[in-house]
Design a protein around this motif. Structure first.
Motif, PDB file in Angstrom:
ATOM      1  N   LYS A 131       1.088   3.354   7.021  1.00 37.32           N
ATOM      2  CA  LYS A 131      -0.226   4.003   7.164  1.00 37.32           C
ATOM      3  C   LYS A 131      -0.775   4.450   5.816  1.00 37.32           C
ATOM      4  N   LEU A 132       0.108   4.959   4.956  1.00 36.19           N
ATOM      5  CA  LEU A 132      -0.341   5.430   3.641  1.00 36.19           C
ATOM      6  C   LEU A 132      -0.772   4.266   2.757  1.00 36.19           C
ATOM      7  N   TYR A 133      -0.039   3.158   2.804  1.00 31.39           N
ATOM      8  CA  TYR A 133      -0.461   1.985   2.029  1.00 31.39           C
ATOM      9  C   TYR A 133      -1.792   1.444   2.537  1.00 31.39           C
ATOM     10  N   GLU A 134      -1.992   1.495   3.851  1.00 35.44           N
ATOM     11  CA  GLU A 134      -3.277   1.050   4.406  1.00 35.44           C
ATOM     12  C   GLU A 134      -4.407   1.935   3.883  1.00 35.44           C
ATOM     13  N   ALA A 135      -4.164   3.256   3.847  1.00 35.22           N
ATOM     14  CA  ALA A 135      -5.182   4.170   3.310  1.00 35.22           C
ATOM     15  C   ALA A 135      -5.414   3.908   1.827  1.00 35.22           C
ATOM     16  N   ALA A 136      -4.339   3.619   1.096  1.00 37.29           N
ATOM     17  CA  ALA A 136      -4.483   3.318  -0.337  1.00 37.29           C
ATOM     18  C   ALA A 136      -5.301   2.044  -0.534  1.00 37.29           C
ATOM     19  N   ALA A 137      -5.041   1.044   0.313  1.00 38.01           N
ATOM     20  CA  ALA A 137      -5.802  -0.200   0.204  1.00 38.01           C
ATOM     21  C   ALA A 137      -7.279   0.029   0.485  1.00 38.01           C
ATOM     22  N   LYS A 138      -7.577   0.850   1.487  1.00 36.23           N
ATOM     23  CA  LYS A 138      -8.988   1.147   1.794  1.00 36.23           C
ATOM     24  C   LYS A 138      -9.642   1.925   0.660  1.00 36.23           C
ATOM     25  N   ALA A 139      -8.825   2.649  -0.103  1.00 34.72           N
ATOM     26  CA  ALA A 139      -9.361   3.404  -1.242  1.00 34.72           C
ATOM     27  C   ALA A 139      -9.428   2.560  -2.506  1.00 34.72           C
ATOM     28  N   GLY A 140      -9.105   1.275  -2.388  1.00 31.61           N
ATOM     29  CA  GLY A 140      -9.281   0.365  -3.518  1.00 31.61           C
ATOM     30  C   GLY A 140      -8.027   0.022  -4.296  1.00 31.61           C
ATOM     31  N   ARG A 141      -6.852   0.443  -3.843  1.00 35.09           N
ATOM     32  CA  ARG A 141      -5.607   0.139  -4.559  1.00 35.09           C
ATOM     33  C   ARG A 141      -5.089  -1.236  -4.141  1.00 35.09           C
ATOM     34  N   ARG A 142      -4.444  -1.938  -5.079  1.00 33.12           N
ATOM     35  CA  ARG A 142      -3.825  -3.245  -4.783  1.00 33.12           C
ATOM     36  C   ARG A 142      -2.366  -3.009  -4.380  1.00 33.12           C
ATOM     37  N   VAL A 143      -2.151  -2.877  -3.078  1.00 32.82           N
ATOM     38  CA  VAL A 143      -0.810  -2.546  -2.571  1.00 32.82           C
ATOM     39  C   VAL A 143      -0.362  -3.539  -1.501  1.00 32.82           C
ATOM     40  N   GLY A 144      -0.954  -4.718  -1.492  1.00 37.54           N
ATOM     41  CA  GLY A 144      -0.711  -5.662  -0.398  1.00 37.54           C
ATOM     42  C   GLY A 144       0.750  -5.961  -0.138  1.00 37.54           C
ATOM     43  N   ALA A 145       1.514  -6.231  -1.214  1.00 33.26           N
ATOM     44  CA  ALA A 145       2.912  -6.620  -1.027  1.00 33.26           C
ATOM     45  C   ALA A 145       3.737  -5.469  -0.459  1.00 33.26           C
ATOM     46  N   ARG A 146       3.540  -4.271  -1.020  1.00 33.79           N
ATOM     47  CA  ARG A 146       4.316  -3.134  -0.535  1.00 33.79           C
ATOM     48  C   ARG A 146       3.869  -2.717   0.872  1.00 33.79           C
ATOM     49  N   TRP A 147       2.598  -2.882   1.149  1.00 31.27           N
ATOM     50  CA  TRP A 147       2.092  -2.601   2.492  1.00 31.27           C
ATOM     51  C   TRP A 147       2.740  -3.548   3.504  1.00 31.27           C
ATOM     52  N   ALA A 148       2.746  -4.830   3.191  1.00 35.69           N
ATOM     53  CA  ALA A 148       3.359  -5.814   4.095  1.00 35.69           C
ATOM     54  C   ALA A 148       4.837  -5.519   4.302  1.00 35.69           C
ATOM     55  N   GLU A 149       5.526  -5.137   3.236  1.00 37.41           N
ATOM     56  CA  GLU A 149       6.956  -4.844   3.358  1.00 37.41           C
ATOM     57  C   GLU A 149       7.182  -3.605   4.226  1.00 37.41           C
ATOM     58  N   ALA A 150       6.366  -2.571   4.023  1.00 38.17           N
ATOM     59  CA  ALA A 150       6.521  -1.356   4.826  1.00 38.17           C
ATOM     60  C   ALA A 150       6.270  -1.648   6.298  1.00 38.17           C
TER      61      ALA A 150
END
Length: 745
Positions: free
Chosen positions: A261-280
């Motif tokens: 959920k936090l990586y999803e929020a970070a992505a919506k805020a413009g951060r490039r976290v795709g790989a770590r989001w997918a892993e989480a």
């Protein structure tokens, strides 16, 4: 009403009675401790009473100093410990003592609640409030704390929010003292639960968000943990670079579900976290979402993102049981660890030459971390399982599992060395090695459901139905497709071993669905073997035939390694027996004989298979049967050993041999063969019928053995069911087992 403790009550009574003149006392305590109430209790005394002295100005404090120049002047001054200006200190220095106010204990909390008619539980209220009297009162009327929060300074409220999150606050000593003076903190600086609730409910949301953002920013600047501070901001819909960085940093500290959920929020805020989001997301068990995110990464321009996308997708597909596609993605990812995972999947789908090549390529391609060493060892162990002796493969896998234990909790793995080692152990009769391996993996927190299911499998083959059911329940219902396949296999196996045909029919629908959804691979032979025997029992072999052909083809592609082939031929033997296909059974027996030289486990199964064929042919040698049954028991196949002895018993016309073999079956099940002492609830004939029913004989077969009709057997069963008070057939079987077991003592 505030209930004062006994020492304070005595002091107040003495002051009112004039017994302590001249009275010159201070009451110094944080807010909510009852200072004002003490002053109210002294209202009838000839004493000047001053409340909230910490709020007085210099002029008022100067007046008090002049009043105190008269040594006979009487005064009681109540103040908070902060703020303490110099003039207030001068006033307090002219006093002669202090009334100490203490928090309530549980007994006084209970007395207060009873006196005020509040229904709350005293122990709960005490835990929420720390026993601070004003907070105890506020449990039923939280709004009483609004004034305190409204008048606390911005720095103090910020400090309270930091205390709520357990974060270090960069505040001056004066702010810390002022925060403690509110009475909302315990003596060791922790925010009391009721105060945390007041912060959440009474501080306006915009002010909460602003203060939390300030704390987060300060925490990021100093490099401290931010998760407790950031978590409440998840639902606020915040965006922007700073808050995006905060979400990303918090996700790195969180458990998988929250991290996703936090990586999803970070992505919506413009951060490039795709790989770590997918892993989480994958680590949280949502493999569909993980595959969607990974698929986006596979199409990215950044090579590192594509590599990580392939790794996550390969892992998710392994958990979904699609090993062939998983192997392709791991090979495409190209890292050393991914090539090792590819080697495991390639062996699992029958492609040993490619697996050897992948294993050669994964060596020495990165830093020698615990992860790289463990996955390399796991890959080598699986290759060895089809090319070397079982003991060699098992040793390699055990070492790999032990190497991974310290770091396994936070890793995304397609499978664990512990699970692979346990499978090899189960296929080679080394359950005693598998159990501690799995238990340590569970303690480490890696793939917990999978490891619990394998522990349940060990209990099931040992005939320990109760433990198997308990461990299956502990694995839970939120399972990956691969784990669900094993869970259904366990339910099928447990029902079959309990001779519960009704339960077997109920679970068979799930078994059919699991078979359709999950392709056959090397690591699924155990559940597919259970399905094969159950299908024969239910007359459903045709439905399973295509999948069993795939399993046989996979074995052929691997060169029929005894380690993996034996289990499949053993289940095939029993399916053929149930289907009354003696030629097919003999074919499986020959295959088992071909692997007999591999070790004691394989020899025991070969010996038992030969014995089964003779029993089916009407040749019951009690010595040979007992030897084969005990050999199965000794290699961990306790239920199978007891079944062999029991089935041989019901196929002999020799009464003495039948009794001997039934006694052997009871012993192998952990039961004493001696008759039950005390008054019997069953007649001798009913006991004979019960023995044969529990051994798996049909009513017709029982009638043939006892020279009675099947209808008479049915009447015996009906009478036993009525006498034992059983409501169903499964309850009757349980009662019969209990009746035929010896009494303890």
């Amino acid at each position: 009403m505030i209930l004062l403790d006994e020492p304070t009550e005595r002091v107040c009574a003495a002051i009112v009675a004039g017994d302590l003149a001249p009275v010159r006392l201070a009451i110094v305590a944080p807010g909510g401790y009852g200072k004002t109430t003490v002053l109210e209790r002294l209202a009838g005394a000839d004493v000047r009473l001053v409340d909230d002295a910490h709020l007085l100005g210099d002029a008022e404090l100067g007046e008090l100093l002049r009043y105190l120049e008269d040594e006979q002047a009487q005064i009681v001054i109540a103040t908070r410990p902060h703020p303490r200006r110099a003039a207030l200190n001068q006033v307090l220095a002219r006093l002669r003592g202090q009334i100490v106010l203490r928090p309530f204990d549980v007994a006084r909390t209970k007395a207060f609640l009873e006196a005020t008619g509040s229904p709350e539980l005293a122990e709960f209220v005490h835990a929420q409030t720390g026993g601070v009297p004003g907070l105890v009162r506020a449990t039923s009327e939280l709004n009483l704390l609004r004034h305190e929060l409204d008048h606390a300074g911005e720095d103090v409220v910020r400090f309270l929010f930091a205390a709520e999150a357990g974060a270090a606050a960069d505040q001056s000593g004066a702010v810390i003292e002022a925060a403690h003076a509110t009475g909302l903190l315990s003596p060791d600086g922790r925010l009391l639960p009721i105060a945390a609730r007041a912060l959440r409910e009474l501080v306006p949301q915009p002010r909460q968000v602003a203060l939390r953002r300030q704390l987060v920013q300060r925490q990021l600047e100093r490099g401290g943990p931010v998760l407790p501070l950031v978590r409440p901001l998840l639902e606020a819909g915040l965006t922007g670079p700073e808050i995006g960085a905060a979400f990303e940093a918090a996700a790195d500290e969180a458990e998988p579900a929250l991290a996703a959920k936090l990586y999803e929020a970070a992505a919506k805020a413009g951060r490039r976290v795709g790989a770590r989001w997918a892993e989480a997301v994958a680590r949280a068990g949502d493999f569909d979402a993980a595959l969607r995110l990974a698929d986006e990464l596979l199409a990215a321009e950044n090579p590192r993102d594509r590599e990580e996308g392939a790794r996550v997708a390969g892992t998710a597909l392994a958990h979904r049981g699609q090993l062939a596609r998983s192997a392709e993605l791991f090979q495409w990812a190209g890292t050393g660890d991914s090539r090792c995972f590819a080697a495991i999947a390639l062996v699992g789908t029958g492609r040993v030459p490619e697996a050897r090549k992948a294993l050669d390529e994964c060596a020495g391609t990165g830093p020698p971390t615990l992860l790289s060493g463990a996955v390399n060892g796991a890959a080598r162990g699986i290759v060895e399982s089809v090319t070397e002796q079982p003991a060699v493969a098992l040793s390699t896998l055990v070492r790999a599992a032990e190497m991974l234990e310290p770091v396994s909790r936070r890793l995304l793995l397609p499978d664990s060395p512990a699970a692979l080692g346990a499978l090899v152990a189960l296929h080679s009769g080394e359950a005693a090695i598998a159990e501690p391996l799995l238990e340590r993996a569970i303690e480490a927190g890696a793939l917990v459901a999978r490891h619990r299911l394998l522990l349940a499998w060990i209990a099931m083959v040992r005939g320990d139905e109760e433990t198997a059911v308990a461990r299956l329940r502990e694995a839970g219902d939120d399972l990956s497709p691969r784990d669900w396949l094993f869970a259904v296999g366990l339910r099928v196996g447990i029902a079959r071993r309990a001779s519960d045909l009704a339960a077997l029919r109920r679970i068979w629908g799930q078994a059919r669905e699991a078979v359709i959804r999950h392709p056959v691979d090397l690591f699924t032979f155990l559940p597919f073997g259970e399905f094969e025997v159950a299908a024969a029992r239910l007359g459903e072999r045709d439905r399973l035939a295509p999948h069993l052909r795939q399993a046989r083809q996979l074995l052929a592609a691997l060169g029929e390694p005894p380690l993996w082939a034996t289990a499949l031929h053993w289940s095939g033997l029993h399916a053929a027996i149930l289907a009354e296909q003696p030629e097919e059974a003999a074919e499986h027996a020959r295959a088992l004989a071909a692997g007999a030289a591999t070790g004691p486990y394989f020899a025991a199964m070969s010996q038992a298979a030969e014995c089964w064929l003779k029993v089916l042919g009407g040749e019951v040698d009690p010595v040979a049967v007992e030897a084969a049954a005990r050999a199965l028991h000794d290699v961990g196949l306790c239920w199978d050993g007891a079944r062999l002895a029991g089935q041989a018993a019901i196929r002999t016309s020799d009464r003495k041999v039948m009794v001997t073999l039934l006694d052997c079956a009871r012993v192998l099940q952990g039961r004493d063969p001696a008759p039950t002492p005390g008054p019997a609830r069953l007649s001798e004939r009913e006991r004979q019928v019960a023995e044969l029913v529990l051994a798996g004989l049909t009513y017709k077969q029982i009638g043939d053995r006892l020279f009675i009709s099947a209808k008479t057997v049915e009447h015996h069963m009906a009478r036993m069911r009525q006498r034992l008070g059983a409501g169903s057939r499964s309850e009757l079987l349980a009662e019969l087992r209990a009746e035929l077991e010896p009494a303890e003592g």
